[in-house]
Design a protein around this motif. Sequence first.
Motif, PDB file in Angstrom:
ATOM      1  N   GLU A  48      51.695  -9.560 -27.705  1.00 10.95           N
ATOM      2  CA  GLU A  48      51.741  -8.353 -26.984  1.00 10.95           C
ATOM      3  C   GLU A  48      51.942  -8.674 -25.544  1.00 10.95           C
ATOM      4  OE1 GLU A  48      49.628  -4.169 -27.048  1.00 10.95           O
ATOM      5  OE2 GLU A  48      48.399  -5.489 -25.908  1.00 10.95           O
ATOM      6  N   ARG A  49      51.332 -10.014 -25.015  1.00 14.87           N
ATOM      7  CA  ARG A  49      51.381 -10.427 -23.850  1.00 14.87           C
ATOM      8  C   ARG A  49      52.398 -11.377 -23.684  1.00 14.87           C
ATOM      9  NH1 ARG A  49      47.187  -8.779 -20.346  1.00 14.87           N
ATOM     10  NH2 ARG A  49      46.263  -6.881 -21.235  1.00 14.87           N
ATOM     11  N   GLY A  50      53.363 -11.535 -24.710  1.00 16.44           N
ATOM     12  CA  GLY A  50      54.397 -12.518 -24.708  1.00 16.44           C
ATOM     13  C   GLY A  50      54.552 -13.961 -25.303  1.00 16.44           C
ATOM     14  N   MET A  51      53.197 -14.194 -25.903  1.00 19.59           N
ATOM     15  CA  MET A  51      52.988 -15.575 -26.752  1.00 19.59           C
ATOM     16  C   MET A  51      53.626 -15.465 -27.940  1.00 19.59           C
ATOM     17  SD  MET A  51      51.338 -17.647 -24.626  1.00 19.59           S
ATOM     18  CE  MET A  51      50.620 -18.704 -25.731  1.00 19.59           C
ATOM     19  N   THR A  52      54.827 -16.591 -27.989  1.00 15.82           N
ATOM     20  CA  THR A  52      55.578 -16.513 -29.268  1.00 15.82           C
ATOM     21  C   THR A  52      54.890 -17.786 -29.987  1.00 15.82           C
ATOM     22  OG1 THR A  52      56.860 -18.526 -28.276  1.00 15.82           O
ATOM     23  CG2 THR A  52      57.682 -16.262 -27.993  1.00 15.82           C
ATOM     24  N   VAL A  53      55.267 -17.823 -31.448  1.00 16.58           N
ATOM     25  CA  VAL A  53      54.732 -18.820 -32.365  1.00 16.58           C
ATOM     26  C   VAL A  53      54.640 -20.466 -31.856  1.00 16.58           C
ATOM     27  CG1 VAL A  53      54.483 -19.787 -34.785  1.00 16.58           C
ATOM     28  CG2 VAL A  53      54.719 -17.269 -34.416  1.00 16.58           C
ATOM     29  N   PRO A  54      55.687 -20.685 -31.355  1.00 15.44           N
ATOM     30  CA  PRO A  54      55.903 -22.111 -30.545  1.00 15.44           C
ATOM     31  C   PRO A  54      55.066 -22.305 -29.562  1.00 15.44           C
ATOM     32  CG  PRO A  54      57.984 -21.421 -31.223  1.00 15.44           C
ATOM     33  CD  PRO A  54      57.102 -20.111 -31.225  1.00 15.44           C
ATOM     34  N   MET A  55      54.818 -21.254 -28.688  1.00 11.37           N
ATOM     35  CA  MET A  55      53.757 -21.350 -27.590  1.00 11.37           C
ATOM     36  C   MET A  55      52.403 -21.488 -28.039  1.00 11.37           C
ATOM     37  SD  MET A  55      55.123 -18.373 -24.864  1.00 11.37           S
ATOM     38  CE  MET A  55      56.671 -18.723 -24.204  1.00 11.37           C
TER      39      MET A  55
ATOM     40  N   ALA B  40      37.216  -9.697 -29.563  1.00 15.28           N
ATOM     41  CA  ALA B  40      38.582 -10.002 -29.345  1.00 15.28           C
ATOM     42  C   ALA B  40      39.328 -11.045 -30.450  1.00 15.28           C
ATOM     43  CB  ALA B  40      38.917 -10.695 -28.094  1.00 15.28           C
ATOM     44  N   TYR B  41      38.345 -11.638 -31.178  1.00 15.97           N
ATOM     45  CA  TYR B  41      39.170 -12.813 -32.154  1.00 15.97           C
ATOM     46  C   TYR B  41      39.751 -11.856 -33.384  1.00 15.97           C
ATOM     47  CZ  TYR B  41      36.686 -16.455 -29.869  1.00 15.97           C
ATOM     48  OH  TYR B  41      36.167 -17.280 -28.985  1.00 15.97           O
ATOM     49  N   VAL B  42      39.372 -10.632 -33.603  1.00 10.63           N
ATOM     50  CA  VAL B  42      40.002 -10.195 -34.882  1.00 10.63           C
ATOM     51  C   VAL B  42      41.505  -9.687 -34.485  1.00 10.63           C
ATOM     52  CG1 VAL B  42      39.186  -7.712 -34.366  1.00 10.63           C
ATOM     53  CG2 VAL B  42      39.580  -8.574 -36.654  1.00 10.63           C
ATOM     54  N   ILE B  43      41.752  -9.464 -33.329  1.00 12.02           N
ATOM     55  CA  ILE B  43      42.900  -8.987 -32.935  1.00 12.02           C
ATOM     56  C   ILE B  43      43.751 -10.085 -32.107  1.00 12.02           C
ATOM     57  CG2 ILE B  43      42.809  -6.553 -33.215  1.00 12.02           C
ATOM     58  CD1 ILE B  43      42.418  -7.936 -29.875  1.00 12.02           C
ATOM     59  N   GLU B  44      43.162 -11.326 -31.871  1.00 12.52           N
ATOM     60  CA  GLU B  44      43.534 -12.288 -31.003  1.00 12.52           C
ATOM     61  C   GLU B  44      45.260 -12.718 -30.942  1.00 12.52           C
ATOM     62  OE1 GLU B  44      42.103 -16.620 -29.577  1.00 12.52           O
ATOM     63  OE2 GLU B  44      42.239 -16.432 -31.695  1.00 12.52           O
ATOM     64  N   ARG B  45      45.523 -13.104 -32.214  1.00  9.88           N
ATOM     65  CA  ARG B  45      47.294 -13.057 -32.375  1.00  9.88           C
ATOM     66  C   ARG B  45      47.993 -11.978 -32.230  1.00  9.88           C
ATOM     67  NH1 ARG B  45      45.729 -17.215 -31.080  1.00  9.88           N
ATOM     68  NH2 ARG B  45      45.528 -18.944 -32.411  1.00  9.88           N
ATOM     69  N   LEU B  46      47.489 -10.744 -32.170  1.00  7.41           N
ATOM     70  CA  LEU B  46      48.433  -9.656 -31.746  1.00  7.41           C
ATOM     71  C   LEU B  46      48.425  -9.256 -30.486  1.00  7.41           C
ATOM     72  CD1 LEU B  46      47.123  -7.062 -34.713  1.00  7.41           C
ATOM     73  CD2 LEU B  46      49.447  -8.365 -34.615  1.00  7.41           C
ATOM     74  N   TYR B  47      47.189  -9.556 -29.780  1.00  4.13           N
ATOM     75  CA  TYR B  47      47.259  -9.332 -28.244  1.00  4.13           C
ATOM     76  C   TYR B  47      48.063 -10.368 -27.618  1.00  4.13           C
ATOM     77  CZ  TYR B  47      44.909  -9.239 -23.737  1.00  4.13           C
ATOM     78  OH  TYR B  47      44.577  -9.172 -22.443  1.00  4.13           O
TER      79      TYR B  47
ATOM     80  N   PHE C  28      43.940  -3.016 -27.577  1.00  8.68           N
ATOM     81  CA  PHE C  28      43.448  -4.409 -27.625  1.00  8.68           C
ATOM     82  C   PHE C  28      42.465  -4.928 -26.339  1.00  8.68           C
ATOM     83  CE2 PHE C  28      47.595  -5.480 -30.475  1.00  8.68           C
ATOM     84  CZ  PHE C  28      46.739  -4.746 -31.404  1.00  8.68           C
ATOM     85  N   THR C  29      42.926  -4.486 -25.253  1.00 13.48           N
ATOM     86  CA  THR C  29      42.294  -4.923 -23.824  1.00 13.48           C
ATOM     87  C   THR C  29      40.836  -4.592 -24.182  1.00 13.48           C
ATOM     88  OG1 THR C  29      44.374  -4.846 -22.961  1.00 13.48           O
ATOM     89  CG2 THR C  29      42.304  -5.170 -21.496  1.00 13.48           C
ATOM     90  N   PHE C  30      40.515  -3.449 -24.540  1.00 11.10           N
ATOM     91  CA  PHE C  30      39.061  -3.066 -24.547  1.00 11.10           C
ATOM     92  C   PHE C  30      38.316  -4.062 -25.403  1.00 11.10           C
ATOM     93  CE2 PHE C  30      35.661  -0.718 -26.717  1.00 11.10           C
ATOM     94  CZ  PHE C  30      35.061  -0.148 -25.775  1.00 11.10           C
ATOM     95  N   ASN C  31      38.688  -4.586 -26.385  1.00 11.82           N
ATOM     96  CA  ASN C  31      38.023  -5.622 -27.026  1.00 11.82           C
ATOM     97  C   ASN C  31      37.739  -6.826 -26.154  1.00 11.82           C
ATOM     98  OD1 ASN C  31      38.348  -3.923 -29.282  1.00 11.82           O
ATOM     99  ND2 ASN C  31      38.744  -5.582 -30.829  1.00 11.82           N
ATOM    100  N   TYR C  32      38.586  -7.235 -25.469  1.00 13.70           N
ATOM    101  CA  TYR C  32      38.411  -8.464 -24.322  1.00 13.70           C
ATOM    102  C   TYR C  32      37.219  -8.121 -23.272  1.00 13.70           C
ATOM    103  CZ  TYR C  32      41.917 -11.273 -26.544  1.00 13.70           C
ATOM    104  OH  TYR C  32      42.665 -12.022 -27.526  1.00 13.70           O
ATOM    105  N   TRP C  33      37.410  -6.804 -22.943  1.00 14.76           N
ATOM    106  CA  TRP C  33      36.321  -6.738 -21.931  1.00 14.76           C
ATOM    107  C   TRP C  33      34.652  -6.673 -22.571  1.00 14.76           C
ATOM    108  CZ3 TRP C  33      36.740  -6.702 -16.993  1.00 14.76           C
ATOM    109  CH2 TRP C  33      37.879  -6.325 -16.445  1.00 14.76           C
ATOM    110  N   LEU C  34      34.794  -6.185 -23.973  1.00 19.05           N
ATOM    111  CA  LEU C  34      33.625  -6.274 -24.702  1.00 19.05           C
ATOM    112  C   LEU C  34      33.254  -7.581 -24.841  1.00 19.05           C
ATOM    113  CD1 LEU C  34      33.960  -3.488 -27.528  1.00 19.05           C
ATOM    114  CD2 LEU C  34      32.402  -3.424 -25.586  1.00 19.05           C
TER     115      LEU C  34
END
Length: 389
Positions: free
Chosen positions: A31-38, A21-28, A159-165
């Motif tokens: 995708e779920r609505g987290m902006t840079v300030p957040m 999951a870490y390799v695509i963490e920021r993209l994920y 992306f979600t598949f990586n989080y299940w793994l």
Amino acid sequence: MNVQNIWKLYVIRFFYHLIPAYVIERLYWEERGMTVPMVVATEILYAVTIVLLEVPSGIMADKWGRKRLIVLSAFLGCLEFLILVFASQFWHFALVVFLAAIGSSAASGAENALLYDSLRSEGKEAAFEKIVGRLNAVDVVSIMLAALSGSLLAGKFGFTFNYWLSLGSMIIATAVTLLLKEPERGNIGEDQGSIPFKTYITEAIRFFRNHPGVYAVILTGMAIGAAITYVDEFWQLYLALLGIPTAAFGIFSAGLFVTRLPGSLLAYKLKGVMSMRAILLTVMTVTAIGYVYIASVDNWTGLIALFLICMAAGVVEPLASGYLHHRIDSSMRATIDSFQSLGLNAALIMVGAGFGYFAARLGLLGGFGFLAAFVIVFLGFFAARSRAV
């Protein structure tokens, strides 16, 4: 036998860091609505939580057992990824970061304490630096496997598949933590749990005051650890500044990790040919020269300096941890180790503020120039205060 804890720690470390999951963490997160300030807000929450809980968690490990804190850390890791699979609001991500900080604090002092006392119970404590170096090597291999496979899997399955793994990997790590054995700690009384928290803190402070050599070594380790962090955080921007294509970033990332392996794996052998003082003076000198060169030269030869810095830094953690643990009483082992981790995180905050200030005004190379000055200051400090090392 307590020595069986060693192979279990290898397995725990491997699966604990096998997180695609870490390799695509920021993209994920985006995708779920987290902006840079957040994201920045969650990073601040993480740092503050770590600073507040680092020492209390070490005390709890000494009072109530190191295994319990390690199991707690792994369980919270499972909970983090379970929440992230369904996360859709800021507070979900904030909760995950808060739990991650608690888990990191819980494991930081407890793991080294359990490792050392497991070796000590078998009369093998002299191997501590060697095992720490090998554990770091396991981390590197696991992280690289996760990064290489994670990018391919995310592209094919989402992306979600990586989080299940990643959740599955953490469940395996948690299961193995349950198999750990709490090692004997010498003449530790049965009323250890009744000792007030304040006593642990005052005794830890007294320990550092009475051992100036340890104080100098640990502070220097913190300085090197804080400085190398900003290579990890900003090497991508440095490569972009040099005009290196993004396609080469993966190879470079792997190279940064691989160059630390020789230092981690062979650090324990250096003790036989050089004094601790000579080793740290050499590491800091190489690091300072490397940062000066990077800040002064904006061409590809700066990459050589980056690799040399990483190679030198790989030596520090096993030796600094060993130097500390060989001198700690078992009743205070996790507490004092947590002071080391607390200092590192405090140094990260201070160095980050300086790096950010100069990078904003002078560019990225200005930030590396600040790191050069920072390491040079600590080189002078260590040279002056390390006679007892």
